[in-house]
Design an enzyme around this catalytic site. Structure first.
Site, mmCIF file in Angstrom:
data_model
loop_
_atom_site.group_PDB
_atom_site.id
_atom_site.type_symbol
_atom_site.label_atom_id
_atom_site.label_comp_id
_atom_site.label_asym_id
_atom_site.label_seq_id
_atom_site.Cartn_x
_atom_site.Cartn_y
_atom_site.Cartn_z
ATOM 1 N N GLY A 15 0.827 -1.197 0.000
ATOM 2 C CA GLY A 15 0.000 0.000 0.000
ATOM 3 C C GLY A 15 0.861 1.247 0.000
ATOM 4 O O GLY A 15 1.921 1.261 -0.639
ATOM 5 N N ASP A 38 3.606 6.119 -10.776
ATOM 6 C CA ASP A 38 3.317 7.396 -11.448
ATOM 7 C C ASP A 38 1.832 7.728 -11.372
ATOM 8 O O ASP A 38 1.451 8.883 -11.164
ATOM 9 C CB ASP A 38 3.726 7.325 -12.926
ATOM 10 C CG ASP A 38 5.175 6.914 -13.101
ATOM 11 O OD1 ASP A 38 6.013 7.271 -12.253
ATOM 12 O OD2 ASP A 38 5.471 6.218 -14.093
#
Lengths: 313, 313, 313, 313, 313, 313
Positions: free
Chosen positions: E231, E258
């Site tokens: 996470g 990204d």
């Protein structure tokens, strides 16, 4: 002259492009496979040399097998082109009726590969190798192929055998049991590769410790005991190792056992301990099941090392 | 009960996705084919009903053949599932070594299809049909298959035969010649489909007029004489028709002759003259060679009409 | 005459070759689907016969549906070619914005399939069947289609209904609720297939026991209550069965519910108990979600048995 | 030790799956190519042995080149893995802006292959061969590669050279002219392979007879003069042969000239006359242009024979 | 004038169609990517405008990048076509030697993209934006590109930076550390995106709290701390948020970071709190890893919302 | 503000991956097309700016059209997202029943695109352009779309019209004739694009000279007269030009006419003479028919020049 020699039938594999019953599959992807060929590639990826004694037909598929073997570094000197017959092939149905499992449909009866015979076994070649490998498949495909294995085992310095009982290839399981047991009784096996299903047939036990004890009595020195998705165990003398399987996305489990066997045997021959060899074997089989194709992802020793260090399932 | 019945071996075809020697082909596209199955589909596209007498294995490829046949409207009542053997298959190598030509690699020896036998030929079924069709392939694949054809021809009201000599399937060309000639001598053939190569083997002539004269002496009523890319001729009584071939982009010529034969026979049976039937046959074969797959593009009567009206090569 | 008859719209499905928003998908894979057609195939794989009452357009996609249905053994006698309209189609967007879920984009408004009408419902055909099946989709696509279902249910010996509320097909959820409830009130439903989402709309409850109690009051005899990935429940009289879902790699969940419903109903009709029928239904839905295509992997009774015995998730 | 040795850069080719500007191509098909590697494969298909002196990077593409070369029978002893650089690659744009023509986009500047140098040229290896081959490409890619060719030509018993002027690889055409002419002046070339475009640059003539006269003055013994789709000519002493090109469906012309050159040189070295060698060269180039991939369809001597006997354009 | 501007090298990505070592991959799928381009698309999907300052070559791949960027709504005014060099590309090897991980093979040294320089940075354009973004990749590819980032950061109102240390692009990790730290020291960073590996290199700590404390001392206002499959965390002032990763079928993790970064920054700039922005960032990265391609599945704000509400792993 | 504006319906095209009846096609390739969109791309490739006035649905296919248009440089300001309807699509069946010809299957009735209406036509936008283009398709799809064209033509400085009569879209050919003639009578058309089939319908002549004379009487200034594979003619004042078609391998002729029209009009507007414009138009249409996809291969002025110089058929 090579470190390891395997005897068996290389095959052209037509793997379903999509999962499900073959009749619904529109495209098939070609791969080169066969249990002993897969084994050889694993041996080579772990930096020993390996030759394959085999026959292929005088056809494009036979040429394909020879070219692929040569590309992968297998010594193909003793892959004979048999003009009397055709190259064996098979189709893989994936994911039906069992998800993540495959079913094989063979077109190999009477194939060139099944015509392997003792005359193909060159004494000097065999004697120069450190280990001779074969499988229950080669013992099943024809009498002459079985005799070829026996001749090679007779001449061998040391031997490994993968029981690999494919019911479709034997007239009966009894025949399989008898044939394989007679080999185990006659020859000391340095490394035996097997699993609970085959051991049930052969010795009527499935428990790993029981299996090891019984196989040991038959002269087996090292046991590689494959447990499918659960992982595998290895026994040698008083050492008992277990390596859990990794959870990955399964594309096709075919060939996983061969990659594990070849990796284990190659490393063991190089003096690695069974834990190390077993862990690398598991790395190999884990990678192989993530794709179509039996041997393309069999890792080098170094790549298996990276896998074992970095892969978090 | 159907208008036309064909006897032969339906096969699963694995067509190369790319041209060239099979060892360089990575993907194969599955189609359902077989000379007589192709013939049946052409008959049906031209609005007669057609049944296929055949055997397939109790496997996915066998089921594939039955389902495809059913989909295309073939009466599959007499396609028997033979549990003793496997479904025959073949591979197509395209464009090598001859551009626009294909080579076939069979895995059909001992197949279920080759086990077709006289017991599969139901007298009532045969007698109810207007025409029974078979090919030199069925005569070649096994003695029992040949006997099945003979039994059916014996019972038939009328017959068509495509000589279709595939050297790979015969022990010798002499054997092919002898077998086919004995059929021609024994039975009046309503429509004979052949070409110069086969006629050279059978009668040692190649000239169309010579061929027609000789076949006529053997009891052939109508001759469809295929000339490859050049087109085809048809003879009936004093009528001699020629239809030039169309120049199109060739993907795979396999199956073109079957489409032409089935189209010609179906239209001829419906009372069309030979020129009309021949032109439609050429339309069918032209379309079939533009794709992989032997029968998907076989046109309906109406679509062939459009082709003949609109296609400018 | 067939055991089961379904009424509904068969569709051509264009499934995304790659996951993600449709605008980024370059290739689409064609399949034949439609909730009731999927149901029929499940019925047939479990060895009952099944017919589909439906309309398709006079076009290639319509022909595709008929040929595929025939191939899969569906009785296509009452699939009518409607020259006034086109065959309905849909696209499947997979994995976006919810992984392992699919979104459907329909091109079916005004389609031939939606023009299904009471005149397509043959009294004798309906009366000869043991069970008539339809879904909330057929009730939604047009008034005439709804009337066709009502006519068939009126004539039916017994009925199964899958609520299958697709909000895109209804003018409002209120309309869906009203329509489906009126059917439930009017006809005894032998087997109702539904899930918590639909039940929330219909009865404003989601708890399975509450649902069963309320549906029972409406005359439902057996309830198959689908819980998505969690599995499914089945209720009959005092029997309450639950079968957990299997964890597999999901390719496209579309059609899973239909496979479960058809399998369950087919086995139930053959006297199997709800646990057995439910387990087989879960096997069917599990296999279906592992691939693109709604019905190709729907297992036969025997294959589902193998699945249930051998599959370890 | 081998019959023929070539020096040059093997490359990985990414061929457009569909025609048109590269930005519209979604999929690329990998092949192994490079002018001299293609030449080697043609030599081998015509039954001489051949080695390649080259460098590749220490990466997957380098391994791919070595494995493919080995598979095809090339002696890879002198393909060196250069850890300092990467393996050169290129993309092929097909059919735009000229139908049936291709444009190449290289990623090879500074590649391992361009770092070929005289130190890679083993004197004994060179002297053992009957002929050393290289091309204008190798002369262009770097000074060290050019020096490697010069060293090999210096030591060679006989030489063949394909002028192969690729303007993108030279700083100027003047530089190309100067470099190649100096080689032609310095060494007797047994077989020169060239075409009107290159000859225009080198000698400012294009007429075949003029070209031959001028090349002969420079010490060229045999001239293979390629005329694109029109065919090719060959000159030796007073013999002047012309073989027309065949009309086939063009997929990608890349590599056709290499196949022709290698075929011609291999047969010529085996004592075949120029007509025979030329015809086989044309057969090879014709087959190569029908597919993506530069060397997979290069025919064996026997297959070219079949082509020449059977192919009717 | 746009809300956000990123500086970096857009690249053409060739993603393996099948998993495994690149030498066994036959087909490659083209995508448009590059860390900053991926970031821009995420910004736009969350409804801010975004421009990319970059260079591409004067070739098809450069045109492809510009057209794709324009299609996705990126302001391409400052993507300059640099005629002196080529467009950078890279290949993705998937699943070997680590399942679910990818390896990148770059062909970008000396590319047009790496020639980005301060002259490409327009003062007015920069000043009009609310935030300027770049990554460690742009700092690594060339001195001029680094200087371009410095110029832009100098002029910027606010800045975000993704450390993104790719060892292959730096001469040494020391160099990476030094360069990035000097940027962090010189400029206040509104949002820093990084992970334990990079932080280990930069600050020799890995613990998130330690990292945040140290980055904060360097002037970082908000920290997005990526933890891979586990996470991610986000820190702002006294807020510390953690969002667990979702378990999905991984096809290719490239680009996930990204998508998370761009989503987070875009929402943060719109005044969303860090928990909300983080959750959406995780939704984005989760979707991206399920496919080949770095940005196609980056969700809109609304689609991420659906994901977060409906996705049950 | 743009040089040229077109009005029409952009569509998503699903092109058959293999030739033949759609029911046998398993994969479909997505392209963005529509006659006026194709025209716009041709205009832009020849260096004028172009805008499209159109509607698309609020769905993925609509977004696809906008993104693709934007990528290709079309001004999309006036492509309106119509939330009331869906984006039109169509399928292409290739090569059956006529080789090298295609059949279109539309799903566009009631589409967003057909809801184009005069309110979408911005007076200022129209007046700023040098030429307004539309086609008989836009006149056929709905009354409101026709009115939109009329409004735009009313306001236009100059106009081009492609008659493009698609019988499937008109209630009758009489209706087509009437509608198009009324436009021709009402507005001076700078460039009319048509062919013998449409002219037969409109004026009951087919001979080019007759056609030109009659169209001229109706106020047409320049006539581009397409002759299919034979080539095309162009008339202006006393100039009559003919350019023969090139013989190439046809994949799909769809869109060829649009590419020719857009190229011709764009060059004509830039002052090129009709011979030049015609030759470039032929180059464009020739390239377009060699692939699936209507506009990807439409050449730039420079690339068409190369084609015309270098292509030898």
């Amino acid at each position: 002259m090579v470190d390891v020699i395997a005897l068996g039938e290389p095959l052209v594999q037509f793997n379903s492009f999509t999962s499900g019953p073959l009749r619904f599959v529109n495209y098939f992807e070609k791969h080169i496979a066969g249990s002993e060929l897969n084994f050889c590639i694993a041996v080579i990826r772990n930096h020993l040399s390996c030759g394959l004694i085999a026959r292929v037909g005088n056809d494009e598929f036979g040429r394909n097998i020879i070219e692929y073997s040569r590309a992968q570094g297998i010594d193909t000197t003793y892959i004979k082109v048999d003009k009397e017959s055709f190259t064996g092939i098979y189709f893989i149905q994936r994911g039906y009726p069992i998800p993540m499992k495959s079913e094989l449909v063979y077109y190999r009866r009477g194939s060139a590969g099944s015509r392997l015979s003792p005359e193909d076994v060159d004494e000097k070649y065999i004697k120069s190798a450190r280990l001779i490998h074969s499988t229950g498949i080669t013992l099943a495909i024809s009498d002459s192929a079985k005799e070829a294995v026996i001749k090679a085992f007779e001449l061998a310095e040391s031997r490994s055998l993968d029981t690999n009982i494919r019911p479709k290839l034997w007239s009966s399981l009894e025949k399989a049991r008898e044939t394989i047991l007679s080999i185990l009784k006659k020859y000391d096996i340095e490394v035996l590769i097997t699993d609970p299903d085959d051991t049930k047939i052969l010795l009527d036990v499935t428990d790993p410790d029981d299996a090891y004890r019984k196989y040991k009595e038959l002269g087996v020195k090292v046991l590689l005991y494959k447990l499918g998705a659960k992982g595998a165990m290895a026994y040698k003398d008083s050492v008992k190792a277990f390596k859990e399987g990794y959870k990955v996305q399964v594309e096709d489990p075919t060939g996983a056992g061969d990659a594990m066997a070849g990796t284990f045997v190659s490393l063991y021959l190089q003096g690695k301990d069974v834990e190390y060899s077993l862990a690398h074997g598991i790395a190999a089989s884990t990678l192989v099941i993530t794709v179509r194709g039996d041997n393309e992802l069999t890792p080098t020793t170094e790549d298996a090392e990276r896998f074992l260090n970095e892969f978090k399932t």
